[in-house]
Motif scaffolding. Structure first.
Motif, PDB file in Angstrom:
ATOM      1  N   LEU A 232      51.691 119.190  40.416  1.00 36.98           N
ATOM      2  CA  LEU A 232      53.157 118.800  40.225  1.00 36.98           C
ATOM      3  C   LEU A 232      53.726 117.668  40.627  1.00 36.98           C
ATOM      4  CD1 LEU A 232      55.784 120.105  38.944  1.00 36.98           C
ATOM      5  CD2 LEU A 232      56.159 121.345  40.706  1.00 36.98           C
ATOM      6  N   GLU A 233      53.424 117.233  41.751  1.00 36.13           N
ATOM      7  CA  GLU A 233      53.934 115.712  42.370  1.00 36.13           C
ATOM      8  C   GLU A 233      53.134 114.776  41.491  1.00 36.13           C
ATOM      9  OE1 GLU A 233      53.029 113.240  46.590  1.00 36.13           O
ATOM     10  OE2 GLU A 233      52.773 115.587  46.464  1.00 36.13           O
ATOM     11  N   GLU A 234      51.966 114.760  41.066  1.00 36.17           N
ATOM     12  CA  GLU A 234      51.595 113.915  40.473  1.00 36.17           C
ATOM     13  C   GLU A 234      52.354 113.755  38.867  1.00 36.17           C
ATOM     14  OE1 GLU A 234      47.214 114.550  40.222  1.00 36.17           O
ATOM     15  OE2 GLU A 234      46.717 113.836  42.114  1.00 36.17           O
ATOM     16  N   ALA A 235      52.566 115.091  38.548  1.00 35.44           N
ATOM     17  CA  ALA A 235      53.272 115.161  37.373  1.00 35.44           C
ATOM     18  C   ALA A 235      54.709 114.501  37.138  1.00 35.44           C
ATOM     19  CB  ALA A 235      53.149 116.606  36.666  1.00 35.44           C
ATOM     20  N   VAL A 236      55.316 114.502  38.005  1.00 37.78           N
ATOM     21  CA  VAL A 236      56.474 113.912  38.446  1.00 37.78           C
ATOM     22  C   VAL A 236      56.265 112.404  38.309  1.00 37.78           C
ATOM     23  CG1 VAL A 236      58.433 113.506  40.007  1.00 37.78           C
ATOM     24  CG2 VAL A 236      57.511 115.741  39.870  1.00 37.78           C
ATOM     25  N   GLU A 237      55.470 111.858  39.111  1.00 32.92           N
ATOM     26  CA  GLU A 237      55.101 110.462  38.991  1.00 32.92           C
ATOM     27  C   GLU A 237      54.894 109.905  37.400  1.00 32.92           C
ATOM     28  OE1 GLU A 237      55.271 108.598  41.430  1.00 32.92           O
ATOM     29  OE2 GLU A 237      55.845 109.939  42.849  1.00 32.92           O
ATOM     30  N   TRP A 238      54.214 110.755  36.566  1.00 31.20           N
ATOM     31  CA  TRP A 238      53.678 110.479  35.466  1.00 31.20           C
ATOM     32  C   TRP A 238      55.014 110.439  34.430  1.00 31.20           C
ATOM     33  CZ3 TRP A 238      50.151 107.788  34.125  1.00 31.20           C
ATOM     34  CH2 TRP A 238      48.863 107.696  34.475  1.00 31.20           C
ATOM     35  N   MET A 239      55.825 111.400  34.802  1.00 28.82           N
ATOM     36  CA  MET A 239      57.308 111.403  34.111  1.00 28.82           C
ATOM     37  C   MET A 239      57.968 110.293  34.256  1.00 28.82           C
ATOM     38  SD  MET A 239      58.502 115.320  34.681  1.00 28.82           S
ATOM     39  CE  MET A 239      59.918 115.038  33.213  1.00 28.82           C
TER      40      MET A 239
ATOM     41  N   TRP B 137      44.249 111.517  33.096  1.00 25.48           N
ATOM     42  CA  TRP B 137      44.668 112.421  34.120  1.00 25.48           C
ATOM     43  C   TRP B 137      44.886 114.077  33.345  1.00 25.48           C
ATOM     44  CZ3 TRP B 137      49.488 115.075  34.338  1.00 25.48           C
ATOM     45  CH2 TRP B 137      49.620 115.590  35.494  1.00 25.48           C
ATOM     46  N   LEU B 138      45.459 114.163  32.344  1.00 28.90           N
ATOM     47  CA  LEU B 138      45.501 115.317  31.482  1.00 28.90           C
ATOM     48  C   LEU B 138      44.143 116.001  31.520  1.00 28.90           C
ATOM     49  CD1 LEU B 138      48.388 114.867  28.918  1.00 28.90           C
ATOM     50  CD2 LEU B 138      48.441 115.962  30.926  1.00 28.90           C
ATOM     51  N   ALA B 139      43.201 115.258  31.202  1.00 32.70           N
ATOM     52  CA  ALA B 139      41.913 116.010  30.671  1.00 32.70           C
ATOM     53  C   ALA B 139      41.202 116.229  32.084  1.00 32.70           C
ATOM     54  CB  ALA B 139      40.957 114.974  29.954  1.00 32.70           C
ATOM     55  N   GLU B 140      41.604 115.761  33.205  1.00 36.58           N
ATOM     56  CA  GLU B 140      40.976 115.927  34.323  1.00 36.58           C
ATOM     57  C   GLU B 140      40.824 117.233  35.134  1.00 36.58           C
ATOM     58  OE1 GLU B 140      42.205 114.187  38.674  1.00 36.58           O
ATOM     59  OE2 GLU B 140      41.272 112.547  37.721  1.00 36.58           O
TER      60      GLU B 140
ATOM     61  N   LEU C 286      44.947 122.265  35.468  1.00 38.97           N
ATOM     62  CA  LEU C 286      46.224 122.389  36.480  1.00 38.97           C
ATOM     63  C   LEU C 286      47.230 121.200  36.130  1.00 38.97           C
ATOM     64  CD1 LEU C 286      45.082 123.223  39.970  1.00 38.97           C
ATOM     65  CD2 LEU C 286      46.390 124.629  38.516  1.00 38.97           C
ATOM     66  N   ASN C 287      46.640 120.162  35.702  1.00 38.04           N
ATOM     67  CA  ASN C 287      47.561 118.897  35.181  1.00 38.04           C
ATOM     68  C   ASN C 287      48.422 118.971  34.057  1.00 38.04           C
ATOM     69  OD1 ASN C 287      46.320 117.892  37.719  1.00 38.04           O
ATOM     70  ND2 ASN C 287      44.842 116.477  36.383  1.00 38.04           N
ATOM     71  N   ILE C 288      47.527 119.661  33.112  1.00 38.83           N
ATOM     72  CA  ILE C 288      48.727 120.037  31.913  1.00 38.83           C
ATOM     73  C   ILE C 288      49.645 121.118  32.230  1.00 38.83           C
ATOM     74  CG2 ILE C 288      48.375 121.095  29.510  1.00 38.83           C
ATOM     75  CD1 ILE C 288      45.338 120.161  29.557  1.00 38.83           C
ATOM     76  N   ASP C 289      49.349 122.248  32.932  1.00 39.79           N
ATOM     77  CA  ASP C 289      50.178 123.254  33.341  1.00 39.79           C
ATOM     78  C   ASP C 289      51.456 122.475  34.227  1.00 39.79           C
ATOM     79  OD1 ASP C 289      50.961 126.129  33.509  1.00 39.79           O
ATOM     80  OD2 ASP C 289      50.814 125.632  35.463  1.00 39.79           O
TER      81      ASP C 289
END
Length: 307
Positions: free
Chosen positions: A10-17, A34-37, A40-43
């Protein structure tokens, strides 16, 4: 695949946003990787986007954004994004659920679904997308309870009126056709035929055919004309907008899209939109809207990102 926890994702998702507000081609490729990695990243990215659109985030983020002293500068745009995400984590938006309400209902629709049925008194009902309603099945009673969403009622004349409860509002109708909509703390009633009597916490109001009214914490709004071609278009499987702000159009369209729609450009939301779209294909509507507004549209798993 690297090890990750939901919190880290979730922390990394925020950075991507933040990055995706104005990404370079290389950053877009890195984001795809990153999404494909990790699943959990997609969620996490989907939850971050959903949380960012939640109205509670804006209020909490605004409070977090206030400088503690006049000497401290106003946070940068990136800082404000971080405050908003902090707000998401504080209030637990990702875990918000209306499941207890939906368990009380005996008529439910999923996102993008409509449902038609008759109540025991002969009232015809159509439920719009993501709607929950219950009705009293006992002989001789005429009552229904709308927990969320939007419903259309065609009520035949009987000895007693049909009573529909929606939030703090109770509608009484007999020989009438009308819609009731309950979303985000606001209840709206629009009358197409006959007359509907409304009861709020402090006021009663009779709404005639061709008019509509809303009820929120401040009371009833001023009655406004019903525009059937636009307001009741969903009954025909359409969404019709006439000179509406893009942000309002997206808010309405998001009710039919089984994912999240994110607008990363505030100025884009003020563009005026007129159009007619199929509720059964919200993704196609989004593509058409992006083309009309010259916006870039990035389609991700469960997420549509407009910029």
């Amino acid at each position: 695949m690297t090890d990750a926890s939901p919190g880290k994702a979730l922390e990394e998702a925020v950075e991507w946003m933040i990055v995706l507000q104005s990404p370079t081609p290389a950053q877009c490729q890195a984001f795809d990787a990153w999404l494909a990695e990790n699943p959990l990243n997609i969620d996490a990215y989907s939850k971050a986007c959903a949380g960012w659109n939640h109205e509670a985030v804006a209020h909490v983020a605004q409070a977090l954004e206030v400088p503690r002293s006049a000497a401290k500068p106003r946070p940068s745009r990136k800082g404000r994004w971080r405050h908003a995400v902090a707000a998401m984590l504080v209030i637990g938006v990702a875990g918000v659920s209306n499941l207890p309400l939906r368990l009380q209902a005996d008529h439910l629709t999923a996102t993008g679904e409509r449902q038609r049925f008759d109540l025991n008194d002969g009232t015809q009902v159509v439920l719009n997308t993501d709607t929950a309603l219950s009705s009293d099945g006992q002989e001789g009673t005429r009552s229904a309870h709308l927990y969320q969403g939007e419903a259309w009622f065609d009520v035949p004349g009987r000895a007693r009126p049909l009573e529909v409860q929606a939030g703090p509002l109770v509608a009484h109708a007999n020989g009438s056709t009308f819609t009731v909509r309950l979303l985000k703390g606001e209840t709206r009633v629009q009358v197409a035929r006959g007359e509907v009597q409304l009861e709020g916490a402090r006021q009663t109001l009779n709404v005639p055919a061709g008019m509509g009214v809303s009820l929120d914490a401040s009371g009833f709004s001023r009655p406004a004309p019903l525009h059937p071609d636009e307001d009741l278009a969903w009954l025909r499987g359409r969404l019709v907008f006439v000179d509406r702000p893009f942000k309002q159009v997206l808010a309405e369209l998001s009710r039919y899209y089984p994912g999240w729609i994110v607008m990363a450009n505030d100025a884009l939301g003020e563009r005026r939109i007129t159009g007619n779209y199929n509720v059964q294909d919200p993704a196609a509507a989004l593509r058409a809207l992006a083309q009309v507004t010259a916006a870039s549209l990035r389609e991700l798993p469960g997420v549509m990102l407009l910029n």
